[in-house]
Motif scaffolding. Structure first.
Motif, mmCIF file in Angstrom:
data_model
loop_
_atom_site.group_PDB
_atom_site.id
_atom_site.type_symbol
_atom_site.label_atom_id
_atom_site.label_comp_id
_atom_site.label_asym_id
_atom_site.label_seq_id
_atom_site.Cartn_x
_atom_site.Cartn_y
_atom_site.Cartn_z
ATOM 1 N N SER A 292 0.862 -1.182 0.000
ATOM 2 C CA SER A 292 0.000 0.000 0.000
ATOM 3 C C SER A 292 0.900 1.234 0.000
ATOM 4 O O SER A 292 2.113 1.127 0.186
ATOM 5 C CB SER A 292 -0.875 0.005 1.258
ATOM 6 N N LEU A 293 0.293 2.396 -0.158
ATOM 7 C CA LEU A 293 1.101 3.614 -0.145
ATOM 8 C C LEU A 293 1.853 3.742 1.183
ATOM 9 O O LEU A 293 3.071 3.951 1.203
ATOM 10 C CB LEU A 293 0.198 4.832 -0.369
ATOM 11 N N THR A 294 1.133 3.613 2.296
ATOM 12 C CA THR A 294 1.758 3.791 3.605
ATOM 13 C C THR A 294 2.837 2.742 3.871
ATOM 14 O O THR A 294 3.866 3.037 4.510
ATOM 15 C CB THR A 294 0.682 3.743 4.711
ATOM 16 N N SER A 295 2.645 1.532 3.358
ATOM 17 C CA SER A 295 3.633 0.472 3.605
ATOM 18 C C SER A 295 4.982 0.782 2.951
ATOM 19 O O SER A 295 5.987 0.136 3.278
ATOM 20 C CB SER A 295 3.114 -0.883 3.115
ATOM 21 N N LEU A 296 5.020 1.755 2.033
ATOM 22 C CA LEU A 296 6.303 2.100 1.409
ATOM 23 C C LEU A 296 7.303 2.621 2.443
ATOM 24 O O LEU A 296 8.509 2.557 2.232
ATOM 25 C CB LEU A 296 6.092 3.115 0.282
ATOM 26 N N THR B 84 13.469 9.731 6.129
ATOM 27 C CA THR B 84 12.490 10.536 5.394
ATOM 28 C C THR B 84 12.029 9.760 4.167
ATOM 29 O O THR B 84 12.853 9.210 3.440
ATOM 30 C CB THR B 84 13.101 11.881 4.947
ATOM 31 N N VAL B 85 10.729 9.723 3.962
ATOM 32 C CA VAL B 85 10.161 9.038 2.797
ATOM 33 C C VAL B 85 9.251 10.012 2.051
ATOM 34 O O VAL B 85 8.424 10.689 2.669
ATOM 35 C CB VAL B 85 9.351 7.794 3.221
ATOM 36 N N HIS B 86 9.438 10.084 0.737
ATOM 37 C CA HIS B 86 8.498 10.805 -0.129
ATOM 38 C C HIS B 86 7.620 9.758 -0.817
ATOM 39 O O HIS B 86 8.133 8.840 -1.466
ATOM 40 C CB HIS B 86 9.233 11.595 -1.208
ATOM 41 N N PHE B 87 6.334 9.905 -0.654
ATOM 42 C CA PHE B 87 5.358 8.966 -1.231
ATOM 43 C C PHE B 87 4.863 9.573 -2.534
ATOM 44 O O PHE B 87 4.161 10.576 -2.516
ATOM 45 C CB PHE B 87 4.207 8.757 -0.249
ATOM 46 N N ARG B 88 5.233 8.992 -3.661
ATOM 47 C CA ARG B 88 4.998 9.652 -4.942
ATOM 48 C C ARG B 88 3.842 9.070 -5.741
ATOM 49 O O ARG B 88 3.285 9.752 -6.603
ATOM 50 C CB ARG B 88 6.294 9.644 -5.776
ATOM 51 N N ALA B 89 3.512 7.809 -5.525
ATOM 52 C CA ALA B 89 2.371 7.211 -6.242
ATOM 53 C C ALA B 89 1.913 5.972 -5.491
ATOM 54 O O ALA B 89 2.709 5.311 -4.833
ATOM 55 C CB ALA B 89 2.754 6.837 -7.674
ATOM 56 N N ARG B 90 0.611 5.678 -5.596
ATOM 57 C CA ARG B 90 0.079 4.449 -5.004
ATOM 58 C C ARG B 90 0.584 3.279 -5.842
ATOM 59 O O ARG B 90 0.420 3.271 -7.058
ATOM 60 C CB ARG B 90 -1.453 4.498 -4.990
ATOM 61 N N PRO B 91 1.217 2.301 -5.205
ATOM 62 C CA PRO B 91 1.844 1.236 -5.993
ATOM 63 C C PRO B 91 0.835 0.297 -6.645
ATOM 64 O O PRO B 91 -0.188 -0.050 -6.049
ATOM 65 C CB PRO B 91 2.694 0.486 -4.958
ATOM 66 N N ALA B 92 1.144 -0.137 -7.862
ATOM 67 C CA ALA B 92 0.367 -1.185 -8.536
ATOM 68 C C ALA B 92 0.661 -2.517 -7.847
ATOM 69 O O ALA B 92 1.702 -2.671 -7.202
ATOM 70 C CB ALA B 92 0.760 -1.251 -10.006
ATOM 71 N N PRO B 93 -0.254 -3.488 -7.948
ATOM 72 C CA PRO B 93 0.011 -4.808 -7.362
ATOM 73 C C PRO B 93 1.250 -5.448 -7.975
ATOM 74 O O PRO B 93 1.603 -5.162 -9.119
ATOM 75 C CB PRO B 93 -1.245 -5.614 -7.740
ATOM 76 N N GLY B 94 1.884 -6.319 -7.206
ATOM 77 C CA GLY B 94 3.031 -7.067 -7.731
ATOM 78 C C GLY B 94 4.333 -6.696 -7.050
ATOM 79 O O GLY B 94 4.340 -6.072 -5.988
ATOM 80 N N TRP B 95 5.430 -7.081 -7.675
ATOM 81 C CA TRP B 95 6.750 -6.809 -7.126
ATOM 82 C C TRP B 95 7.052 -5.316 -7.076
ATOM 83 O O TRP B 95 6.615 -4.557 -7.946
ATOM 84 C CB TRP B 95 7.815 -7.464 -8.003
ATOM 85 N N LEU B 96 7.843 -4.940 -6.100
ATOM 86 C CA LEU B 96 8.471 -3.615 -6.075
ATOM 87 C C LEU B 96 9.949 -3.813 -6.409
ATOM 88 O O LEU B 96 10.551 -4.825 -6.031
ATOM 89 C CB LEU B 96 8.359 -2.981 -4.693
ATOM 90 N N LEU B 97 10.527 -2.836 -7.108
ATOM 91 C CA LEU B 97 11.972 -2.858 -7.348
ATOM 92 C C LEU B 97 12.597 -1.669 -6.621
ATOM 93 O O LEU B 97 12.160 -0.529 -6.810
ATOM 94 C CB LEU B 97 12.282 -2.768 -8.845
ATOM 95 N N SER B 98 13.589 -1.962 -5.794
ATOM 96 C CA SER B 98 14.236 -0.909 -5.007
ATOM 97 C C SER B 98 15.688 -0.755 -5.440
ATOM 98 O O SER B 98 16.338 -1.728 -5.814
ATOM 99 C CB SER B 98 14.234 -1.281 -3.520
ATOM 100 N N ARG B 99 16.177 0.447 -5.346
ATOM 101 C CA ARG B 99 17.621 0.695 -5.498
ATOM 102 C C ARG B 99 18.070 1.515 -4.292
ATOM 103 O O ARG B 99 17.478 2.558 -3.996
ATOM 104 C CB ARG B 99 17.916 1.465 -6.781
ATOM 105 N N PHE B 100 19.067 1.026 -3.610
ATOM 106 C CA PHE B 100 19.601 1.731 -2.441
ATOM 107 C C PHE B 100 21.086 1.999 -2.633
ATOM 108 O O PHE B 100 21.797 1.164 -3.204
ATOM 109 C CB PHE B 100 19.396 0.902 -1.162
ATOM 110 N N SER B 101 21.542 3.148 -2.161
ATOM 111 C CA SER B 101 22.966 3.451 -2.275
ATOM 112 C C SER B 101 23.415 4.381 -1.158
ATOM 113 O O SER B 101 22.622 5.171 -0.635
ATOM 114 C CB SER B 101 23.270 4.105 -3.626
ATOM 115 N N THR B 102 24.665 4.233 -0.786
ATOM 116 C CA THR B 102 25.306 5.109 0.196
ATOM 117 C C THR B 102 26.583 5.639 -0.429
ATOM 118 O O THR B 102 27.535 4.885 -0.639
ATOM 119 C CB THR B 102 25.620 4.330 1.487
#
Lengths: 264, 264
Positions: free
Chosen positions: A184-188, A214-232
């Protein structure tokens, strides 16, 4: 009922106050995940706000929240306007404030204005082509809540292979709840903190507590997998940022995240 | 006394409360710059905190602050520990809360731990090789406070040249106070918001009010020019993030910033 819904459920007790229980199902070495706690706080706040969607939320982690114990969440709407409203949210255990957050809400469904997207979803192998990471890596109870598909230190470690020394402190990874619950949006807020830290690629099993997320919520996610990219990119004297981008299965950016953390 | 010091000065009035005046010298079309206001709030907070340096601060802009008018800043230390302390800070005009911020403080001088820097200072022409931008562009009083050296929409517009249509929504730019004041750690909150928005490169003179600004303070800046890079990768339905990186004249990263804004 999904683990996420059960563990972020809150009950109103009095004006602007909610009761919840911090589950141990999202623990990392005995400490509950910061993104999980922010999701629960936003879940409470959503009841109080004049607008439906969190747009940007920041949590400062003040003292270590104890899992398996009750908590109280207080929500104060400190501004309400035509397009936006803002909440100050606190999570307490007993008299002790554990987390303070600020969140501005709006309505993504009625947002209007220009679109100009320069960034793009990383072009990586499909989740079906990547072996799932089974169970936890070390004492990470949270790892049992997700299906992770990634080629990173995590995949080497769970396969029992040595971690290559030339990994960048960044990775991409597919993720979804492993009980079929859709994001869901909040679960992001939780997904923004659900992978091991990117610095893990160079410093496996480092302990990286979050000071601020800090999280910016930009769109309600479509069902299915999410793809994340993280970097430091900047680990300096033990302090670091971790930047995250999360896309949904339709290829839309759904969240940006940045946390300030330390390596101890 | 420098304009920055004069305009961020605050006087203690009672327990945790400070009086200041919002100067019009940092205005953009009649509205005071959000980074300037955050710098003044941190300036007040620093007096109350158990640690000397802001490490991460987030401001939510609730209602438009009026320049040329008095303000009150309240500071509450909501957590203090051995290594970190956290403040909730509010800026009021009359009874009206204009800005709420959270800031976690620490001591950059005593930070200890590994360093692993992957990002690098952009390799661009030295400031001496770039023509200064004189005076303001349109009704931007703030532009008179800085020496800007950049090749972006700003430089085309002040030179009276048409803005090329293929500019990216990102740019690098050198900056310093034009009265000789050196940048301080806290002033980086202002520098993080002192250039026109990156989307200006594609949409000159757009009005881009900030809803939320987060700054990570990573090192005390060396004297001299600062080099900033700002970019907006995701403008979606009028909502956008702007990411900033700021380096000092020694080539050290001194701040990261991200703001959530809208185009109206």
């Amino acid at each position: 009922m999904s683990a996420y819904d059960e563990d972020t459920a809150v009950k109103p007790t009095s004006d602007g106050r909610y009761a919840g229980t911090v589950s141990n199902r999202w623990d990392i070495a005995g400490a509950p995940n910061g993104g999980y706690l922010l999701a629960m706080m936003l879940n409470a706040a959503t009841n109080e706000m004049s607008h439906p969607d969190p747009l940007t939320a920041t949590a400062h982690y003040l003292s270590r929240t104890r899992s398996g114990e009750a908590c109280t969440i207080s929500v104060e709407e400190i501004r309400t306007g035509r397009r936006y409203s803002t909440a100050a949210i606190s999570l307490f255990q007993g008299d002790k404030e554990r987390i303070r957050a600020l969140a501005t809400y709006g309505d993504l469904g009625s947002a209007e204005g220009p679109t100009d997207v320069v960034g793009s979803m990383p072009d990586v192998a499909a989740p079906e082509e990547i072996a799932p990471i089974q169970g936890g890596v070390g004492p990470f109870e949270i790892a049992n809540r997700f299906d992770y598909r990634t080629r990173s230190a995590l995949s080497y470690l769970t396969a029992g292979d040595p971690v290559p020394e030339d990994l960048e402190p960044s990775f991409t990874g597919w993720i979804r709840f492993n009980d079929g619950r859709e994001a869901s949006l909040t679960s992001l807020a939780l997904f923004a903190d659900a992978f091991p830290p990117a610095v893990f690629n160079r410093r496996p099993f480092s302990w990286v507590p979050t000071l601020e997320l800090t999280v910016h919520f930009r769109a309600r996610p479509a069902p299915g997998w999410l793809l994340s990219r993280f970097s430091t990119n900047y680990l300096i004297d033990g302090l670091l940022e971790e930047d995250g981008e999360i896309w949904d299965s339709s290829g839309n950016l759904v969240a940006l995240s940045r946390q300030f953390a330390q390596i101890t």
